[in-house]
Design a protein around this motif. Structure first.
Motif, PDB file in Angstrom:
ATOM      1  N   THR A 226       9.613   6.392   4.489  1.00  0.00           N
ATOM      2  CA  THR A 226       8.713   6.302   5.633  1.00  0.00           C
ATOM      3  C   THR A 226       7.438   7.084   5.356  1.00  0.00           C
ATOM      4  O   THR A 226       6.337   6.641   5.699  1.00  0.00           O
ATOM      5  CB  THR A 226       9.407   6.818   6.907  1.00  0.00           C
ATOM      6  OG1 THR A 226      10.600   6.066   7.112  1.00  0.00           O
ATOM      7  CG2 THR A 226       8.519   6.684   8.120  1.00  0.00           C
ATOM      8  N   LEU A 227       7.581   8.244   4.743  1.00  0.00           N
ATOM      9  CA  LEU A 227       6.425   9.060   4.391  1.00  0.00           C
ATOM     10  C   LEU A 227       5.528   8.310   3.402  1.00  0.00           C
ATOM     11  O   LEU A 227       4.300   8.291   3.552  1.00  0.00           O
ATOM     12  CB  LEU A 227       6.902  10.390   3.807  1.00  0.00           C
ATOM     13  CG  LEU A 227       5.931  11.519   3.650  1.00  0.00           C
ATOM     14  CD1 LEU A 227       5.232  11.837   4.947  1.00  0.00           C
ATOM     15  CD2 LEU A 227       6.666  12.764   3.153  1.00  0.00           C
ATOM     16  N   ILE A 228       6.140   7.659   2.436  1.00  0.00           N
ATOM     17  CA  ILE A 228       5.385   6.860   1.463  1.00  0.00           C
ATOM     18  C   ILE A 228       4.650   5.728   2.182  1.00  0.00           C
ATOM     19  O   ILE A 228       3.467   5.492   1.932  1.00  0.00           O
ATOM     20  CB  ILE A 228       6.323   6.313   0.364  1.00  0.00           C
ATOM     21  CG1 ILE A 228       6.776   7.467  -0.547  1.00  0.00           C
ATOM     22  CG2 ILE A 228       5.635   5.209  -0.446  1.00  0.00           C
ATOM     23  CD1 ILE A 228       7.907   7.121  -1.480  1.00  0.00           C
ATOM     24  N   ASP A 229       5.345   5.048   3.088  1.00  0.00           N
ATOM     25  CA  ASP A 229       4.707   3.968   3.847  1.00  0.00           C
ATOM     26  C   ASP A 229       3.542   4.484   4.676  1.00  0.00           C
ATOM     27  O   ASP A 229       2.518   3.816   4.821  1.00  0.00           O
ATOM     28  CB  ASP A 229       5.719   3.269   4.758  1.00  0.00           C
ATOM     29  CG  ASP A 229       6.749   2.458   3.985  1.00  0.00           C
ATOM     30  OD1 ASP A 229       6.494   2.137   2.803  1.00  0.00           O
ATOM     31  OD2 ASP A 229       7.809   2.150   4.562  1.00  0.00           O
ATOM     32  N   ALA A 230       3.700   5.688   5.243  1.00  0.00           N
ATOM     33  CA  ALA A 230       2.650   6.263   6.086  1.00  0.00           C
ATOM     34  C   ALA A 230       1.399   6.591   5.272  1.00  0.00           C
ATOM     35  O   ALA A 230       0.291   6.563   5.803  1.00  0.00           O
ATOM     36  CB  ALA A 230       3.158   7.516   6.790  1.00  0.00           C
ATOM     37  N   ILE A 231       1.566   6.883   4.000  1.00  0.00           N
ATOM     38  CA  ILE A 231       0.419   7.200   3.144  1.00  0.00           C
ATOM     39  C   ILE A 231      -0.476   5.978   2.988  1.00  0.00           C
ATOM     40  O   ILE A 231      -1.694   6.082   3.060  1.00  0.00           O
ATOM     41  CB  ILE A 231       0.877   7.723   1.767  1.00  0.00           C
ATOM     42  CG1 ILE A 231       1.485   9.114   1.929  1.00  0.00           C
ATOM     43  CG2 ILE A 231      -0.296   7.746   0.774  1.00  0.00           C
ATOM     44  CD1 ILE A 231       2.151   9.645   0.680  1.00  0.00           C
ATOM     45  N   GLY A 232       0.133   4.834   2.795  1.00  0.00           N
ATOM     46  CA  GLY A 232      -0.671   3.627   2.614  1.00  0.00           C
ATOM     47  C   GLY A 232      -1.432   3.663   1.309  1.00  0.00           C
ATOM     48  O   GLY A 232      -0.958   4.193   0.307  1.00  0.00           O
ATOM     49  N   ASN A 233      -2.652   3.125   1.325  1.00  0.00           N
ATOM     50  CA  ASN A 233      -3.450   3.018   0.095  1.00  0.00           C
ATOM     51  C   ASN A 233      -4.406   4.170  -0.128  1.00  0.00           C
ATOM     52  O   ASN A 233      -4.953   4.318  -1.207  1.00  0.00           O
ATOM     53  CB  ASN A 233      -4.255   1.708   0.119  1.00  0.00           C
ATOM     54  CG  ASN A 233      -3.357   0.505   0.118  1.00  0.00           C
ATOM     55  OD1 ASN A 233      -2.302   0.515  -0.487  1.00  0.00           O
ATOM     56  ND2 ASN A 233      -3.763  -0.540   0.811  1.00  0.00           N
ATOM     57  N   ARG A 234      -4.630   4.953   0.937  1.00  0.00           N
ATOM     58  CA  ARG A 234      -5.589   6.057   0.841  1.00  0.00           C
ATOM     59  C   ARG A 234      -4.980   7.307   1.449  1.00  0.00           C
ATOM     60  O   ARG A 234      -4.213   7.229   2.395  1.00  0.00           O
ATOM     61  CB  ARG A 234      -6.875   5.713   1.585  1.00  0.00           C
ATOM     62  CG  ARG A 234      -7.618   4.545   0.976  1.00  0.00           C
ATOM     63  CD  ARG A 234      -8.857   4.208   1.748  1.00  0.00           C
ATOM     64  NE  ARG A 234      -9.773   5.339   1.716  1.00  0.00           N
ATOM     65  CZ  ARG A 234     -10.876   5.402   2.426  1.00  0.00           C
ATOM     66  NH1 ARG A 234     -11.195   4.446   3.246  1.00  0.00           N
ATOM     67  NH2 ARG A 234     -11.664   6.452   2.341  1.00  0.00           N
ATOM     68  N   LEU A 235      -5.355   8.459   0.907  1.00  0.00           N
ATOM     69  CA  LEU A 235      -4.840   9.725   1.416  1.00  0.00           C
ATOM     70  C   LEU A 235      -5.948  10.770   1.349  1.00  0.00           C
ATOM     71  O   LEU A 235      -6.496  11.030   0.274  1.00  0.00           O
ATOM     72  CB  LEU A 235      -3.635  10.180   0.580  1.00  0.00           C
ATOM     73  CG  LEU A 235      -2.903  11.431   1.046  1.00  0.00           C
ATOM     74  CD1 LEU A 235      -2.250  11.207   2.407  1.00  0.00           C
ATOM     75  CD2 LEU A 235      -1.860  11.836   0.021  1.00  0.00           C
TER      76      LEU A 235
ATOM     77  N   ALA B 149      -3.660   9.082  -3.077  1.00  0.00           N
ATOM     78  CA  ALA B 149      -2.500   8.394  -2.499  1.00  0.00           C
ATOM     79  C   ALA B 149      -1.536   7.966  -3.599  1.00  0.00           C
ATOM     80  O   ALA B 149      -0.310   8.142  -3.466  1.00  0.00           O
ATOM     81  CB  ALA B 149      -2.956   7.190  -1.679  1.00  0.00           C
ATOM     82  N   ASN B 150      -2.065   7.422  -4.675  1.00  0.00           N
ATOM     83  CA  ASN B 150      -1.203   6.994  -5.786  1.00  0.00           C
ATOM     84  C   ASN B 150      -0.439   8.162  -6.392  1.00  0.00           C
ATOM     85  O   ASN B 150       0.747   8.047  -6.712  1.00  0.00           O
ATOM     86  CB  ASN B 150      -2.042   6.294  -6.869  1.00  0.00           C
ATOM     87  CG  ASN B 150      -2.549   4.945  -6.417  1.00  0.00           C
ATOM     88  OD1 ASN B 150      -2.032   4.340  -5.493  1.00  0.00           O
ATOM     89  ND2 ASN B 150      -3.597   4.470  -7.073  1.00  0.00           N
ATOM     90  N   ILE B 151      -1.114   9.277  -6.566  1.00  0.00           N
ATOM     91  CA  ILE B 151      -0.465  10.472  -7.116  1.00  0.00           C
ATOM     92  C   ILE B 151       0.641  10.948  -6.172  1.00  0.00           C
ATOM     93  O   ILE B 151       1.766  11.223  -6.598  1.00  0.00           O
ATOM     94  CB  ILE B 151      -1.492  11.592  -7.375  1.00  0.00           C
ATOM     95  CG1 ILE B 151      -2.434  11.198  -8.510  1.00  0.00           C
ATOM     96  CG2 ILE B 151      -0.791  12.921  -7.678  1.00  0.00           C
ATOM     97  CD1 ILE B 151      -3.645  12.111  -8.664  1.00  0.00           C
TER      98      ILE B 151
END
Length: 155
Positions: free
Chosen positions: A84-93, A141-143
């Motif tokens: 869920t945390l990963i999903d919340a990050i999306g494409n940008r952070l 976000a990718n990192i």
């Protein structure tokens, strides 16, 4: 207490309830009445202070029987929460959101202080500055997603 604003007081009140219960179910209007604020102030506090990045899952039901359920999650106990945390990050952070995630990971004993410092250094703008804020946020976000995936599968 003079330095605390109403949002801080509402957050503190809800967190005190969550200290004794894993889940709290509230009615927006009741909490708004308790603090003499409009219900949208309660929404603001919930939406900004009780996020998955901060270690909370929020469920909201509107209408006459509406409620807000806030659940403090223990990241170590549930891989679904990391997903869920990963999903919340999306494409940008943003840098701020990455710091919040690292704090949550640390507070839930998923990482130690040294690992937190290393992650923060890896996602710091000085380390990944691409002279384009959007690209920097994408790389950040990718990192972070890579780190969270590693935490999920490397126990």
């Amino acid at each position: 207490m003079a330095d605390e604003n109403i949002s801080d007081l509402i957050e503190k009140y809800l967190k005190e309830i969550l200290e004794n219960n894993e889940t709290v179910k509230i009615r927006r209007s009741e909490i708004a009445g308790l603090f003499d604020v409009v219900p949208s102030q309660i929404n603001y506090v919930i939406n900004t202070r009780f996020t998955i990045q901060n270690g909370y899952i929020v469920e909201s039901k509107r209408g006459g029987g509406g409620y807000i359920r806030i659940e403090k999650v223990h990241l170590l106990d549930d891989i679904d929460i990391l997903n869920t945390l990963i999903d919340a990050i999306g494409n940008r952070l943003t840098k701020r959101d990455s710091e919040t995630i690292v704090t949550t990971l640390y507070n839930n004993d998923l990482i130690d202080r040294r690992e937190a410092s290393i992650i923060l250094a890896a996602v710091d703008k000085n380390a990944i500055d691409l002279s384009d804020n959007e690209l920097t946020d994408i790389l950040r976000a990718n990192i972070m997603v890579s780190i969270l995936n590693r935490l999920k599968y490397d126990r």
